[in-house]
Design a protein around this motif. Structure first.
Motif, mmCIF file in Angstrom:
data_model
loop_
_atom_site.group_PDB
_atom_site.id
_atom_site.type_symbol
_atom_site.label_atom_id
_atom_site.label_comp_id
_atom_site.label_asym_id
_atom_site.label_seq_id
_atom_site.Cartn_x
_atom_site.Cartn_y
_atom_site.Cartn_z
ATOM 1 N N LEU A 207 -80.561 46.868 -76.705
ATOM 2 C CA LEU A 207 -81.100 47.959 -77.506
ATOM 3 C C LEU A 207 -82.612 48.088 -77.347
ATOM 4 N N CYS B 54 -82.439 59.236 -78.127
ATOM 5 C CA CYS B 54 -80.986 59.071 -78.263
ATOM 6 C C CYS B 54 -80.302 58.768 -76.931
ATOM 7 N N CYS C 66 -78.781 55.411 -75.377
ATOM 8 C CA CYS C 66 -77.488 54.920 -75.860
ATOM 9 C C CYS C 66 -76.380 55.962 -75.701
ATOM 10 N N LEU D 274 -71.707 61.793 -78.004
ATOM 11 C CA LEU D 274 -72.052 62.845 -78.969
ATOM 12 C C LEU D 274 -71.418 64.157 -78.529
ATOM 13 N N TRP E 112 -67.990 63.695 -85.556
ATOM 14 C CA TRP E 112 -68.973 63.291 -86.568
ATOM 15 C C TRP E 112 -70.112 64.286 -86.685
ATOM 16 N N LEU E 113 -70.311 65.145 -85.673
ATOM 17 C CA LEU E 113 -71.403 66.118 -85.695
ATOM 18 C C LEU E 113 -70.936 67.469 -86.227
ATOM 19 N N ILE F 255 -76.880 59.802 -90.544
ATOM 20 C CA ILE F 255 -76.693 58.819 -89.466
ATOM 21 C C ILE F 255 -78.027 58.538 -88.777
ATOM 22 N N VAL F 256 -78.753 59.607 -88.443
ATOM 23 C CA VAL F 256 -80.027 59.415 -87.735
ATOM 24 C C VAL F 256 -81.019 58.660 -88.621
ATOM 25 N N HIS G 257 -73.269 51.076 -88.468
ATOM 26 C CA HIS G 257 -72.698 49.871 -87.851
ATOM 27 C C HIS G 257 -71.257 49.666 -88.283
ATOM 28 N N GLY G 258 -70.579 48.777 -87.589
ATOM 29 C CA GLY G 258 -69.191 48.467 -87.916
ATOM 30 C C GLY G 258 -68.227 49.356 -87.165
ATOM 31 N N ILE H 185 -65.871 52.140 -85.851
ATOM 32 C CA ILE H 185 -65.846 53.599 -85.974
ATOM 33 C C ILE H 185 -64.984 54.152 -84.855
ATOM 34 N N ASN I 122 -67.346 49.305 -82.137
ATOM 35 C CA ASN I 122 -67.791 48.440 -83.227
ATOM 36 C C ASN I 122 -69.152 47.911 -82.820
ATOM 37 N N PRO J 174 -79.392 51.502 -84.539
ATOM 38 C CA PRO J 174 -80.520 51.214 -85.436
ATOM 39 C C PRO J 174 -80.989 52.476 -86.153
ATOM 40 N N GLN K 247 -83.285 55.488 -87.401
ATOM 41 C CA GLN K 247 -84.375 56.189 -86.710
ATOM 42 C C GLN K 247 -85.292 56.896 -87.709
ATOM 43 N N LEU L 174 -81.300 67.311 -83.802
ATOM 44 C CA LEU L 174 -79.933 67.637 -84.246
ATOM 45 C C LEU L 174 -79.554 69.073 -83.912
HETATM 46 C C1 HEC Z 1 -79.921 51.868 -79.651
HETATM 47 C C2 HEC Z 1 -78.828 52.738 -79.338
HETATM 48 C C3 HEC Z 1 -78.725 54.042 -80.073
HETATM 49 C C4 HEC Z 1 -79.675 55.004 -80.259
HETATM 50 C C5 HEC Z 1 -81.103 54.999 -79.782
HETATM 51 C C6 HEC Z 1 -79.028 56.076 -80.966
HETATM 52 N N1 HEC Z 1 -77.751 55.772 -81.244
HETATM 53 FE FE1 HEC Z 1 -76.442 56.889 -82.214
HETATM 54 N N2 HEC Z 1 -75.071 55.427 -82.113
HETATM 55 C C7 HEC Z 1 -75.249 54.239 -81.458
HETATM 56 C C8 HEC Z 1 -74.106 53.403 -81.653
HETATM 57 C C9 HEC Z 1 -73.907 52.027 -81.078
HETATM 58 C C10 HEC Z 1 -73.245 54.114 -82.498
HETATM 59 C C11 HEC Z 1 -71.905 53.622 -83.053
HETATM 60 C C12 HEC Z 1 -72.155 52.628 -84.173
HETATM 61 C C13 HEC Z 1 -70.927 51.877 -84.609
HETATM 62 O O1 HEC Z 1 -70.203 51.377 -83.741
HETATM 63 O O2 HEC Z 1 -70.688 51.791 -85.831
HETATM 64 C C14 HEC Z 1 -73.880 55.395 -82.738
HETATM 65 C C15 HEC Z 1 -73.323 56.423 -83.478
HETATM 66 C C16 HEC Z 1 -73.843 57.678 -83.591
HETATM 67 C C17 HEC Z 1 -73.200 58.795 -84.198
HETATM 68 C C18 HEC Z 1 -71.808 58.807 -84.802
HETATM 69 C C19 HEC Z 1 -70.747 58.597 -83.750
HETATM 70 C C20 HEC Z 1 -70.735 59.615 -82.643
HETATM 71 O O3 HEC Z 1 -70.653 59.188 -81.475
HETATM 72 O O4 HEC Z 1 -70.827 60.826 -82.904
HETATM 73 C C21 HEC Z 1 -74.050 59.848 -84.126
HETATM 74 C C22 HEC Z 1 -73.814 61.254 -84.620
HETATM 75 C C23 HEC Z 1 -75.239 59.380 -83.482
HETATM 76 N N3 HEC Z 1 -75.078 58.061 -83.163
HETATM 77 C C24 HEC Z 1 -76.335 60.167 -83.223
HETATM 78 C C25 HEC Z 1 -77.511 59.687 -82.666
HETATM 79 C C26 HEC Z 1 -78.694 60.482 -82.462
HETATM 80 C C27 HEC Z 1 -78.804 61.960 -82.756
HETATM 81 C C28 HEC Z 1 -79.621 59.663 -81.948
HETATM 82 C C29 HEC Z 1 -81.044 59.978 -81.603
HETATM 83 C C30 HEC Z 1 -81.860 60.389 -82.697
HETATM 84 C C31 HEC Z 1 -79.028 58.347 -81.811
HETATM 85 N N4 HEC Z 1 -77.742 58.412 -82.256
HETATM 86 C C32 HEC Z 1 -79.675 57.247 -81.291
HETATM 87 C C33 HEC Z 1 -76.327 53.859 -80.717
HETATM 88 C C34 HEC Z 1 -77.519 54.538 -80.702
#
Ligand code: HEC
Length: 470
Positions: free
Chosen positions: A7, A32, A35, A51, A56-57, A67-68, A73-74, A76, A84, A88, A90, A103
């Motif tokens: 990460l 974003c 990941c 995404l 979820w969106l 979420i942002v 965690h955990g 999904i 799983n 982190p 944001q 978004l």
């Molecule tokens: C460090 C890696 C990381 C970053 C950076 C990150 N995400 Fe995620 N995101 C994840 C992970 C891992 C999960 C699933 C968490 C879980 O397993 O419970 C997730 C889950 C999600 C989800 C819900 C599940 C899905 O796939 O729709 C959304 C919506 C989402 N992130 C949006 C964002 C957005 C928008 C950003 C940028 C602002 C962002 N994430 C940045 C790792 C990241």
């Protein structure tokens, strides 16, 4: 699952927070994409959740903001796949305008149809959860911001609840109902009566047929139920009994596109309660359910479809209807399914579409036989296909979950492997080792799936057979 250092490459990117709000796509690339991947499909080949197309969106945009801000965690599920991991938070690194820009990009990118996020919304959500210090879990989010239910084919639905003690569906037109309610969900659920026993429900409304044509219906109930379309009874589950497929009723009706009057009558005696109703057309292989998938609270059997996950073949070891007691089910990815009988030493059933409803066994601890989730199951063989001296020696699974069955026949070893082939076919590879005898292996008596009725198998000369399912 992922070492935390995976990460960290993100952190230098936080230095770019001078970027302007309107650069939604660029901000996405910075905050974003590491990941979730630049194409939204999830980084490292989908090891991170996508995404693009994520449920979820969609719906309440507060969910995305939450979420942002706080992370997640955990366990999904996203798009039918399980994760799983840890996302982190944001919220400290990103300002309101930046979150809005990201978004609004993500909600419309890659074919997504998420709602517009207004600047005020981020402020409101920030304030609402300001004291929260831990990332969300998926169930917490769903409780606060549930998914929007898609409308079912049942429109203008009303329910009437009746009190009485019956052994058969009574003539409800002669009984006074307790109440009438509108059921905007378009879903049949016996829990609406809020009664344990001795009651009935009649639903009335319109079945919205997407096109002219013939429709198939499948009805099951604990205890009895009747499906009436345009005044004609199409399917009926009679008397008292469980909802386990043993009394399931099927029927067909020719409908015109648009609204067709539908009436569903249901009664509950004692014990468990529940109703399930599904429909499909000739061109759709899957049942569309218009009943609550879960009857948990009242003790009925929730429908839990068992599906291949992560491209791996799923296995089902409980009693399967249409197979012998030692039938083992395999759901290959690509909606190809097979039951191998260790009694008959042969593939016994194959079908396309959904695999098994695991609900019965998961709730009743393995009582009764479970039915494949299709009514187009093909029986390849119903009897033992090898010599009486042949012995089942178990099976092994490859890393993708594909089985190879081992059979010993008078000093020779037969290995019988199955895997998904091209275009939704099932490929069977037979190999014989030891001895000199040539074996005649029956392939099943169904010209629609195999042209050959049997193959001759000589030692060390593997033979590949393809079963066509579509
Ligand atoms: C460090 C890696 C990381 C970053 C950076 C990150 N995400 Fe995620 N995101 C994840 C992970 C891992 C999960 C699933 C968490 C879980 O397993 O419970 C997730 C889950 C999600 C989800 C819900 C599940 C899905 O796939 O729709 C959304 C919506 C989402 N992130 C949006 C964002 C957005 C928008 C950003 C940028 C602002 C962002 N994430 C940045 C790792 C990241």
């Amino acid at each position: 699952m992922f070492p935390p250092r995976l990460l960290f490459p993100l952190i230098p990117l936080l230095l770019h927070s001078h970027l302007k709000a309107q650069d939604g796509e660029q901000l996405y690339g910075l905050y974003c994409a590491a990941c979730h991947a630049p194409d939204g499909k999830g980084a490292t080949g989908g090891a991170f959740p996508p995404l693009a197309g994520s449920e979820w969106l969609h719906g309440n945009p507060k969910r995305s903001v939450a979420i942002v801000l706080k992370g997640l965690h955990g366990p999904i599920e996203v798009g039918g796949k399980s994760y799983n991991l840890e996302m982190p938070p944001q919220g400290d690194a990103l300002g309101d305008d930046q979150i809005v820009a990201i978004l609004n990009f993500v909600h419309k990118a890659w074919g997504n149809k998420g709602q517009e996020v207004k600047r005020d919304l981020v402020r409101v959500v920030r304030a609402e959860f300001t004291t929260r210090t831990t990332p969300w879990t998926a169930p917490e989010l769903l409780k606060l911001f549930p998914f929007e239910k898609k409308p079912t084919a049942l429109a203008n639905l009303t329910s009437r609840v009746y009190k009485g003690q019956w052994n058969q569906t009574p003539d409800f037109t002669k009984i006074q109902s307790e109440n009438v309610e509108e059921e905007h969900s378009g879903i049949l659920d016996t829990a609406l009566a809020a009664m344990k026993e001795d009651f009935g429900i009649v639903w009335e409304g319109d079945f919205m047929a997407p096109a002219d044509g013939e429709y198939s219906f499948i009805l099951d109930a604990d205890d009895g139920a009747k499906l009436i379309l345009d005044g004609k009874t199409v399917a009926e589950v009679k008397g008292l009994g469980p909802i386990d497929g043993s009394r399931v009723a099927k029927g067909k009706a020719t409908l015109k596109a648009g609204a067709n009057p539908i009436r569903i009558e249901y009664f509950q005696g004692k014990g468990q309660q529940g109703i399930s109703l599904g429909w499909k057309t000739a061109s759709t292989k899957k049942w569309q359910w218009v009943s609550a998938s879960s009857q948990k609270n009242t003790g009925g059997n929730p429908q839990i479809p068992l599906m291949p996950q992560d491209g791996k073949t799923v296995i089902y070891r409980n009693f399967i209807k249409g197979s012998t007691a030692r039938g083992i089910g395999f759901g290959f990815p690509g909606e190809v399914n097979m039951v191998y009988s260790a009694d008959n030493l042969a593939p016994e059933l194959i079908w396309a579409g959904d695999f098994m409803d695991a609900g019965l066994h998961w709730t009743n601890r393995g009582q009764g036989f479970q039915t494949p989730m299709s009514d187009e199951v093909i029986t390849l063989t119903a009897q033992r296909s090898l010599a009486p001296t042949a012995r089942f020696k178990g099976y092994s699974l490859d890393p993708k979950g594909n089985p190879t069955f081992h059979v010993k026949i008078d000093g020779q070893l037969l290995s019988d492997a199955f895997a998904l082939g091209a275009d939704g076919t099932l490929v069977r590879t037979l190999k014989l080792s030891g001895g000199t005898s040539v074996l005649e292996i029956p392939l099943g008596d169904n010209p629609s799936v195999t042209t050959e009725k049997s193959v001759s198998l000589a030692p060390d000369k593997p033979v590949t057979v393809t079963y066509k399912l579509r």
